[in-house]
Design a protein around this motif. Structure first.
Motif, PDB file in Angstrom:
ATOM      1  N   UNK A  51       1.555  -8.048   6.349  1.00  0.00           N
ATOM      2  CA  UNK A  51       0.578  -8.053   7.447  1.00  0.00           C
ATOM      3  C   UNK A  51      -0.323  -9.292   7.409  1.00  0.00           C
ATOM      4  N   UNK A  52      -0.755  -9.645   6.205  1.00  0.00           N
ATOM      5  CA  UNK A  52      -1.644 -10.801   6.070  1.00  0.00           C
ATOM      6  C   UNK A  52      -0.962 -12.094   6.492  1.00  0.00           C
ATOM      7  N   UNK A  53       0.341 -12.186   6.229  1.00  0.00           N
ATOM      8  CA  UNK A  53       1.052 -13.433   6.514  1.00  0.00           C
ATOM      9  C   UNK A  53       1.638 -13.486   7.921  1.00  0.00           C
ATOM     10  N   UNK A  54       1.558 -12.366   8.649  1.00  0.00           N
ATOM     11  CA  UNK A  54       2.082 -12.349  10.021  1.00  0.00           C
ATOM     12  C   UNK A  54       1.185 -13.180  10.932  1.00  0.00           C
ATOM     13  N   UNK A  55       1.778 -13.757  11.969  1.00  0.00           N
ATOM     14  CA  UNK A  55       0.990 -14.581  12.908  1.00  0.00           C
ATOM     15  C   UNK A  55       0.089 -13.726  13.789  1.00  0.00           C
ATOM     16  N   UNK A 110       0.715  -4.872   2.719  1.00  0.00           N
ATOM     17  CA  UNK A 110      -0.483  -5.693   2.959  1.00  0.00           C
ATOM     18  C   UNK A 110      -0.116  -7.165   3.106  1.00  0.00           C
ATOM     19  N   UNK A 111       0.720  -7.656   2.187  1.00  0.00           N
ATOM     20  CA  UNK A 111       1.092  -9.077   2.201  1.00  0.00           C
ATOM     21  C   UNK A 111       1.830  -9.435   3.493  1.00  0.00           C
TER      22      UNK A 111
END
Lengths: 207, 207
Positions: free
Chosen positions: A203-207, A200-201
């Motif tokens: 994915x959340x931090x991906x541009x 999840x993390x």
């Protein structure tokens, strides 16, 4: 894989520690929380099972393990060895299970030195009167024996400040809830959550 | 007197942080948990009350407070100052109340430096899709504005690892329970319990 947490629980006898740990394990599934099984050289008693109550080993085997630094902590009590195998603990922790260790302040100190990430909990009785009452048991022991137990309880309690958490076992269900609360909160700590929600993390931090 | 704990809660917008804090405060009595009231130089809006929503002060007064190091953290947002008064926080904590501070990672860093005993919690949304949906709001904003919000959310989230605890706000009631669990466990920590049960401990350890 998320690592489990190793918990040390200490208390003077009469504080209700064993009942608390028993009750905790009954409410938690085995894949979630387990109690550590110690190695010992004392003889098997009727009804005890190898690997369930203890790992029963010979004195020679135990001393070989000491020399190999195989124990997180060990002690010799009235001529019998008792110890906590590092390999056993690490194996269970590696499957994400939290492990509970029921030991005294001396064992706790040994473990903290070897595994600083261990969390420790001290359980206190609700009052001196109640502790005295519990140490008297069925009233069949002499005053001297009771006084000896009390001295030992006070010696154990004098180490309470070395622990991370303190539970006062006044009302049993409240103390049990306190124990569960500590476990749940520790699972919400960054390091545990970071591994658990890794995908999840990312994915959340991906541009 | 037992000191309260100062909690910092940060999250990207769209993670549901404000709803969580609101819900938490509704279930806890005021003598138990409060949210910090900030100082600001922005104009009062209709319905806002001095000391309830903000402490409204003049720019000169705010800058005097900055010079006196009166703020645990402050920021200038589009020409208006916002800050957290150290005196206000310490006054509430000294009465044993836990205080919640709803601030971003920059404010969190300032506070950690000034009060290292602060506990911090980061709230994450359950997925990128859900975050995107929440940032779109009522669908009245341009793609560029949405993209800007997402960039800001990612920038905020990139600091999650500076926090003590991590809550994923997937199911609201579970996330609220997580928040309460953290508060309860923190109250079971040695330093809090030591003060709370001071009289009991003294009696238990007496000869």
């Amino acid at each position: 894989m998320v690592q489990g947490t190793l918990y040390i629980v200490s208390a003077p006898s009469g504080a209700g520690k064993s009942s608390l740990i028993q009750a905790l394990l009954k409410t938690q599934p085995l894949y979630d929380t387990q109690v550590s099984v110690s190695h010992t050289t004392r003889p098997v008693r009727p009804g005890e099972k190898q690997g369930e109550h203890y790992y029963f080993v010979s004195k020679a085997e135990f001393e070989r393990m000491i020399n190999e630094d195989a124990f997180l902590e060990y002690a010799n009590v009235f001529g019998n060895y008792y110890g906590t195998s590092r390999e056993m603990i690490e194996q269970v922790l590696s499957t994400g299970v939290d492990v509970f260790l029921d030991i005294d302040w001396q064992g706790a100190q040994q473990i903290r030195n070897k595994m600083p990430q261990t969390r420790s909990i001290f359980v206190l009785p609700p009052s001196k009167e109640e502790l005295d009452r519990r140490l008297r048991g069925r009233g069949q022991d002499s005053d001297e024996i009771i006084a000896g137990r009390m001295a030992q309880a006070v010696a154990e309690m004098s180490h309470y400040a070395e622990y991370d958490y303190l539970i006062v076992n006044d009302e049993f269900n409240t103390a049990l809830m306190d124990l569960k609360t500590i476990i749940r909160a520790e699972r919400l700590r960054l390091n545990r959550q970071k591994l658990r929600h890794d995908a999840l993390i990312t994915k959340l931090l991906a541009d």
